[in-house]
Scaffold this motif. Structure first.
Motif, mmCIF file in Angstrom:
data_model
loop_
_atom_site.group_PDB
_atom_site.id
_atom_site.type_symbol
_atom_site.label_atom_id
_atom_site.label_comp_id
_atom_site.label_asym_id
_atom_site.label_seq_id
_atom_site.Cartn_x
_atom_site.Cartn_y
_atom_site.Cartn_z
ATOM 1 N N HIS A 40 -89.051 -14.676 -57.848
ATOM 2 C CA HIS A 40 -88.930 -13.934 -56.596
ATOM 3 C C HIS A 40 -89.878 -12.738 -56.577
ATOM 4 C CE1 HIS A 40 -84.595 -15.648 -56.071
ATOM 5 N NE2 HIS A 40 -85.539 -16.488 -55.663
ATOM 6 N N GLY A 41 -91.025 -12.918 -57.234
ATOM 7 C CA GLY A 41 -92.016 -11.858 -57.256
ATOM 8 C C GLY A 41 -92.116 -11.138 -58.578
ATOM 9 N N GLU A 42 -91.299 -11.551 -59.551
ATOM 10 C CA GLU A 42 -91.335 -10.884 -60.842
ATOM 11 C C GLU A 42 -92.695 -11.031 -61.528
ATOM 12 O OE1 GLU A 42 -87.122 -12.156 -59.945
ATOM 13 O OE2 GLU A 42 -89.094 -13.122 -59.918
ATOM 14 N N CYS A 43 -93.442 -12.077 -61.139
ATOM 15 C CA CYS A 43 -94.747 -12.313 -61.764
ATOM 16 C C CYS A 43 -95.797 -11.306 -61.302
ATOM 17 C CB CYS A 43 -95.226 -13.733 -61.460
ATOM 18 S SG CYS A 43 -95.613 -14.016 -59.719
ATOM 19 N N GLY A 44 -95.519 -10.574 -60.226
ATOM 20 C CA GLY A 44 -96.442 -9.560 -59.738
ATOM 21 C C GLY A 44 -97.481 -10.061 -58.752
ATOM 22 N N ARG A 45 -97.489 -11.379 -58.457
ATOM 23 C CA ARG A 45 -98.454 -11.935 -57.518
ATOM 24 C C ARG A 45 -97.827 -12.076 -56.135
ATOM 25 N NH1 ARG A 45 -100.283 -17.182 -60.785
ATOM 26 N NH2 ARG A 45 -98.087 -17.056 -61.447
ATOM 27 N N PHE A 46 -98.665 -12.226 -55.107
ATOM 28 C CA PHE A 46 -98.191 -12.465 -53.754
ATOM 29 C C PHE A 46 -97.876 -13.957 -53.567
ATOM 30 C CE2 PHE A 46 -101.047 -8.754 -52.183
ATOM 31 C CZ PHE A 46 -100.073 -7.853 -52.565
ATOM 32 N N GLY A 47 -97.078 -14.244 -52.552
ATOM 33 C CA GLY A 47 -96.794 -15.635 -52.224
ATOM 34 C C GLY A 47 -95.343 -16.019 -52.427
ATOM 35 N N HIS A 48 -94.442 -15.043 -52.378
ATOM 36 C CA HIS A 48 -93.026 -15.323 -52.591
ATOM 37 C C HIS A 48 -92.213 -15.173 -51.302
ATOM 38 C CE1 HIS A 48 -94.665 -14.322 -56.581
ATOM 39 N NE2 HIS A 48 -93.804 -15.212 -57.029
ATOM 40 N N SER B 192 -92.266 -5.591 -47.600
ATOM 41 C CA SER B 192 -92.416 -4.204 -48.022
ATOM 42 C C SER B 192 -92.544 -3.292 -46.816
ATOM 43 C CB SER B 192 -93.664 -4.070 -48.901
ATOM 44 O OG SER B 192 -93.880 -2.728 -49.290
ATOM 45 N N THR B 193 -92.229 -2.017 -47.037
ATOM 46 C CA THR B 193 -92.480 -0.974 -46.034
ATOM 47 C C THR B 193 -93.625 -0.071 -46.469
ATOM 48 O OG1 THR B 193 -90.836 0.489 -47.060
ATOM 49 C CG2 THR B 193 -90.069 -0.924 -45.256
ATOM 50 N N ASP B 194 -94.220 -0.359 -47.617
ATOM 51 C CA ASP B 194 -95.315 0.455 -48.140
ATOM 52 C C ASP B 194 -96.626 0.059 -47.459
ATOM 53 O OD1 ASP B 194 -96.911 2.101 -49.795
ATOM 54 O OD2 ASP B 194 -97.270 0.423 -51.147
ATOM 55 N N PRO B 195 -97.270 0.979 -46.729
ATOM 56 C CA PRO B 195 -98.493 0.619 -45.988
ATOM 57 C C PRO B 195 -99.586 0.014 -46.865
ATOM 58 C CG PRO B 195 -97.695 2.789 -45.315
ATOM 59 C CD PRO B 195 -96.882 2.388 -46.499
ATOM 60 N N ALA B 196 -99.765 0.551 -48.075
ATOM 61 C CA ALA B 196 -100.816 0.031 -48.951
ATOM 62 C C ALA B 196 -100.523 -1.419 -49.346
ATOM 63 C CB ALA B 196 -100.947 0.901 -50.195
ATOM 64 N N ARG B 197 -99.274 -1.700 -49.655
ATOM 65 C CA ARG B 197 -98.911 -3.072 -50.033
ATOM 66 C C ARG B 197 -99.034 -4.017 -48.828
ATOM 67 N NH1 ARG B 197 -96.287 -6.111 -53.891
ATOM 68 N NH2 ARG B 197 -94.928 -7.773 -53.124
ATOM 69 N N ILE B 198 -98.651 -3.539 -47.653
ATOM 70 C CA ILE B 198 -98.755 -4.369 -46.453
ATOM 71 C C ILE B 198 -100.212 -4.710 -46.158
ATOM 72 C CG2 ILE B 198 -98.355 -4.424 -43.952
ATOM 73 C CD1 ILE B 198 -95.889 -2.608 -44.518
ATOM 74 N N ARG B 199 -101.081 -3.727 -46.284
ATOM 75 C CA ARG B 199 -102.517 -3.987 -46.064
ATOM 76 C C ARG B 199 -103.044 -4.990 -47.088
ATOM 77 N NH1 ARG B 199 -104.839 -0.452 -42.477
ATOM 78 N NH2 ARG B 199 -103.608 1.416 -41.967
ATOM 79 N N ALA B 200 -102.577 -4.874 -48.326
ATOM 80 C CA ALA B 200 -103.008 -5.814 -49.360
ATOM 81 C C ALA B 200 -102.502 -7.224 -49.060
ATOM 82 C CB ALA B 200 -102.508 -5.346 -50.728
ATOM 83 N N LEU B 201 -101.261 -7.330 -48.573
ATOM 84 C CA LEU B 201 -100.715 -8.644 -48.212
ATOM 85 C C LEU B 201 -101.550 -9.292 -47.110
ATOM 86 C CD1 LEU B 201 -96.902 -7.796 -48.217
ATOM 87 C CD2 LEU B 201 -97.954 -9.603 -49.583
#
Length: 289
Positions: free
Chosen positions: A52-60, A66-75
């Motif tokens: 469920h995302g424990e691997c640290g990669r996107f695609g789960h 997320s509500t974090d703007p930096a993470r959203i932009r990365a997604l």
């Protein structure tokens, strides 16, 4: 003129960031309304424990929300074909519950919801309403923080789907194969309203009858105690809340307090968690905890 995929992605990102500012966790979606990022585990052999995302990669999927703007932009940067965004349900601070009134099946889901409201004595309060390209509606409500509302499809009535914990709603401003999702006129200034207690009880899972008794129980509500005892991890709070609601509604909530508490402790809940959940059920049913 319909926007290009690049323009649609830019608009979707802007809408997603705006939603995140209001505390709504988001993920990028494709034109098919599915998560826009493929699972990094799609080639794993069958039987591999789910990640469920424990691997640290996107695609789960919704677990990337997320509500974090930096993470959203990365997604969104990792999903160049995204044309929309999904809003994760069940997460703090809103604990969003979505009522999806579908029209594609040919059923009158709006009438079905009104009939349920009349039968169970609740009213949908003024809240955010999102219009879908197919003519349906998404009603945004909020649930209690300690109760996980499950997802369901047409369980309440034909054409009424529920988006709860682990689910997501297509956010307004998203573009799909069939058109754009928009906020209904008159609801843009609203915030998601609390789910009416009678409706919330309908959204929780009914007791299962296939578990044999595990131990002696109080003479009143013996089945409710067994229902709590049969809970697996992830169901314990929800089952305890449902059973406590039924006990208070039937007039023996106070008498069943100790057996329910004992059963909850046997499933692994702490006494503080169990007492808080039972107190929530008491308040929801109009009783003094």
């Amino acid at each position: 003129m319909a926007p290009t995929d690049r323009q649609a992605r830019t608009l979707a990102l802007a809408h997603a960031l705006s939603a995140a500012e209001r505390g709504l966790a988001v993920i990028p979606l494709s034109r098919t309304k599915l998560p826009a990022l493929r699972s990094p585990h799609r080639d794993n052999p069958a039987g591999t424990p789910p990640c469920h995302g424990e691997c640290g990669r996107f695609g789960h999927g919704v677990y990337d929300a997320s509500t974090d703007p930096a993470r959203i932009r990365a997604l969104f940067a990792a999903a160049p074909r995204a044309t929309g965004y999904g809003i994760a349900c069940g997460l703090p601070p809103h604990h969003l519950v979505g009522i999806d009134l579908d029209t594609k099946t040919g059923t009158d889901s709006a009438t079905a919801l009104r009939e349920l409201a009349l039968r169970h004595l609740f009213t949908i309060p003024p809240t955010v309403v999102v219009l879908t390209p197919s003519g349906g509606r998404h009603l945004w409500l909020t649930g209690p923080p300690d109760i996980a509302v499950p997802n369901s499809a047409s369980r309440l009535a034909p054409g009424i789907d529920i988006r709860g914990a682990g689910g997501y709603l297509v956010g307004p401003g998203s573009r799909t194969e069939h058109g754009e999702y928009t906020v209904a006129p008159g609801s843009a200034h609203l915030t998601p309203a609390p789910c009416p207690p009678s409706l919330l009880r309908l959204l929780l899972p009914p007791p299962r009858e296939d578990h044999p008794p595990h131990r002696p129980a109080h003479p009143h509500g013996q089945g409710l105690v067994h229902f709590v005892l049969a809970a697996h991890e992830g169901q314990r709070n929800t089952r305890l809340f449902w059973a406590a609601c039924r006990a208070y509604e039937n007039g023996f909530g106070q008498a069943l307090l100790a057996p329910l508490l004992d059963a909850a402790l046997n499933t692994g809940l702490t006494e503080h968690e169990a007492r808080a959940t039972i107190a929530s059920a008491a308040r929801l049913t109009g009783h003094r905890p």
